[in-house]
Motif scaffolding. Structure first.
Motif, PDB file in Angstrom:
ATOM      1  N   TRP A 182       7.404  11.717  41.398  1.00 29.12           N
ATOM      2  CA  TRP A 182       8.580  12.273  40.175  1.00 29.12           C
ATOM      3  C   TRP A 182       9.835  13.015  40.706  1.00 29.12           C
ATOM      4  O   TRP A 182      10.909  13.072  40.632  1.00 29.12           O
ATOM      5  CB  TRP A 182       7.410  13.874  39.976  1.00 29.12           C
ATOM      6  N   LEU A 183       9.738  12.780  42.233  1.00 33.25           N
ATOM      7  CA  LEU A 183      11.022  13.654  42.327  1.00 33.25           C
ATOM      8  C   LEU A 183      11.885  12.888  42.835  1.00 33.25           C
ATOM      9  O   LEU A 183      12.531  13.298  42.592  1.00 33.25           O
ATOM     10  CB  LEU A 183      10.337  15.061  43.245  1.00 33.25           C
ATOM     11  N   ILE A 184      10.666  12.169  43.321  1.00 36.67           N
ATOM     12  CA  ILE A 184      12.325  11.044  43.489  1.00 36.67           C
ATOM     13  C   ILE A 184      12.820  10.255  42.403  1.00 36.67           C
ATOM     14  O   ILE A 184      14.600   9.952  42.883  1.00 36.67           O
ATOM     15  CB  ILE A 184      11.645   9.254  44.288  1.00 36.67           C
ATOM     16  N   LEU A 185      11.688  10.230  41.460  1.00 29.29           N
ATOM     17  CA  LEU A 185      13.104   9.846  40.222  1.00 29.29           C
ATOM     18  C   LEU A 185      13.701  10.348  39.588  1.00 29.29           C
ATOM     19  O   LEU A 185      14.983  10.375  39.199  1.00 29.29           O
ATOM     20  CB  LEU A 185      11.489   9.358  39.171  1.00 29.29           C
ATOM     21  N   HIS A 186      13.624  11.701  39.881  1.00 29.41           N
ATOM     22  CA  HIS A 186      14.345  13.113  38.760  1.00 29.41           C
ATOM     23  C   HIS A 186      15.230  12.556  40.325  1.00 29.41           C
ATOM     24  O   HIS A 186      16.735  12.926  39.301  1.00 29.41           O
ATOM     25  CB  HIS A 186      13.740  14.119  39.383  1.00 29.41           C
ATOM     26  N   GLY A 187      15.508  12.402  41.513  1.00 32.29           N
ATOM     27  CA  GLY A 187      16.836  12.451  42.413  1.00 32.29           C
ATOM     28  C   GLY A 187      17.808  11.120  42.152  1.00 32.29           C
ATOM     29  O   GLY A 187      18.742  11.378  42.269  1.00 32.29           O
ATOM     30  N   ARG A 188      16.906  10.374  42.011  1.00 30.69           N
ATOM     31  CA  ARG A 188      17.903   8.720  42.104  1.00 30.69           C
ATOM     32  C   ARG A 188      18.201   8.741  40.129  1.00 30.69           C
ATOM     33  O   ARG A 188      19.654   8.886  40.571  1.00 30.69           O
ATOM     34  CB  ARG A 188      16.377   7.795  41.733  1.00 30.69           C
ATOM     35  N   TYR A 189      17.928   9.799  39.475  1.00 29.93           N
ATOM     36  CA  TYR A 189      18.675   9.707  37.767  1.00 29.93           C
ATOM     37  C   TYR A 189      19.122  10.297  37.211  1.00 29.93           C
ATOM     38  O   TYR A 189      20.032  10.789  36.473  1.00 29.93           O
ATOM     39  CB  TYR A 189      17.522   8.709  37.042  1.00 29.93           C
ATOM     40  N   ILE A 190      19.232  11.792  37.939  1.00 27.03           N
ATOM     41  CA  ILE A 190      19.512  13.122  37.391  1.00 27.03           C
ATOM     42  C   ILE A 190      19.926  14.209  38.187  1.00 27.03           C
ATOM     43  O   ILE A 190      20.942  14.356  38.179  1.00 27.03           O
ATOM     44  CB  ILE A 190      18.444  13.444  36.423  1.00 27.03           C
ATOM     45  N   CYS A 191      19.029  14.661  39.271  1.00 33.27           N
ATOM     46  CA  CYS A 191      19.415  15.480  40.274  1.00 33.27           C
ATOM     47  C   CYS A 191      20.275  14.587  40.635  1.00 33.27           C
ATOM     48  O   CYS A 191      19.649  14.829  42.261  1.00 33.27           O
ATOM     49  CB  CYS A 191      18.533  15.968  40.543  1.00 33.27           C
ATOM     50  N   VAL A 192      21.544  14.195  40.724  1.00 34.76           N
ATOM     51  CA  VAL A 192      22.309  12.666  42.074  1.00 34.76           C
ATOM     52  C   VAL A 192      22.826  13.975  42.743  1.00 34.76           C
ATOM     53  O   VAL A 192      22.794  15.070  42.782  1.00 34.76           O
ATOM     54  CB  VAL A 192      22.549  11.903  40.733  1.00 34.76           C
ATOM     55  N   ALA A 193      23.623  12.569  43.825  1.00 33.56           N
ATOM     56  CA  ALA A 193      23.773  14.054  44.893  1.00 33.56           C
ATOM     57  C   ALA A 193      24.971  14.545  44.712  1.00 33.56           C
ATOM     58  O   ALA A 193      25.237  15.527  44.416  1.00 33.56           O
ATOM     59  CB  ALA A 193      24.363  12.925  45.701  1.00 33.56           C
TER      60      ALA A 193
END
Length: 214
Positions: A182-193
């Motif tokens: 959940w966290l990796i997908l959230h970071g990859r597609y929504i909470c991007v850098a």
């Protein structure tokens, strides 16, 4: 770095992520524990899409450590030369395959210590394999998870080890198995850098990140 969120807020965050996707999956293509281990080892400093593109033909031919040894380092190199650091990775994959054949009867071990004894396998790689294949609630902290954990306050920490410990301490037990995905997908597609997509974020109202985008 945000302050540590309370248990109730963290539980609500994961409840929402669960509601959106109850069974999140990793994006690395594999057919068994060995090909997963190889794919994760190859993914260091590379994208999952790039690894998948390189390994489709490889895994159609090679699915066991013995078959990898038959292919050899040069044969493996031909398959993965589009991946960064491919020569060093090829050496490591051949070496870990030899160790699996010699010490583990060709089977991928299910303990972190044993996995980390393999050439080219660090804690993050071991945790991914433990989580994805052996269904252990291991937290493999990559750049995406490190960013999300700190921005949201789910598991703030100054380094990867601190974030991993905080995740283990603060993720509610019912969500521990899938928290990594959940966290990796959230970071990859929504909470991007660079510019997080806060406007479509399902946990926007729970997140203390001050520089939210519209």
């Amino acid at each position: 770095m945000a302050r540590q969120l309370d248990y109730r807020t963290i539980h609500e965050i994961f409840a929402r992520l669960h509601a959106l996707e109850a069974e999140p999956r990793g994006e690395l293509e594999h057919v068994n524990a060995y090909t997963l281990l190889v794919a994760v080892a190859l993914s260091a400093q590379a994208t999952d899409a790039g690894v998948n593109k390189a390994t489709r033909a490889l895994f159609a031919q090679v699915t066991t450590p013995a078959q990898m040894l038959e292919l050899g380092e040069e044969g493996l190199t031909e398959h993965i030369r589009t991946i960064g650091l491919y020569r060093n990775k090829a050496r490591n994959v051949i070496a870990l395959s030899r160790l699996l054949v010699d010490q583990y009867d060709g089977e991928v071990p299910s303990s972190r210590a044993a996995l980390q004894s393999l050439p080219g396998v660090g804690r993050k790689t071991a945790n991914v394999v433990l989580n994805m294949w052996f269904h252990q609630p291991a937290m493999a902290v990559d750049t995406h998870i490190f960013r999300v954990a700190n921005r949201t306050g789910i598991a703030p920490g100054r380094d990867v080890e601190a974030v991993e410990r905080a995740l283990e301490d603060h993720v509610p037990a019912p969500f521990a198995l899938h928290a990594h995905h959940w966290l990796i997908l959230h970071g990859r597609y929504i909470c991007v850098a660079r510019k997080p997509r806060c406007g479509i974020c399902p946990i926007r109202d729970l997140c203390p990140y001050e520089e939210k985008t519209a």
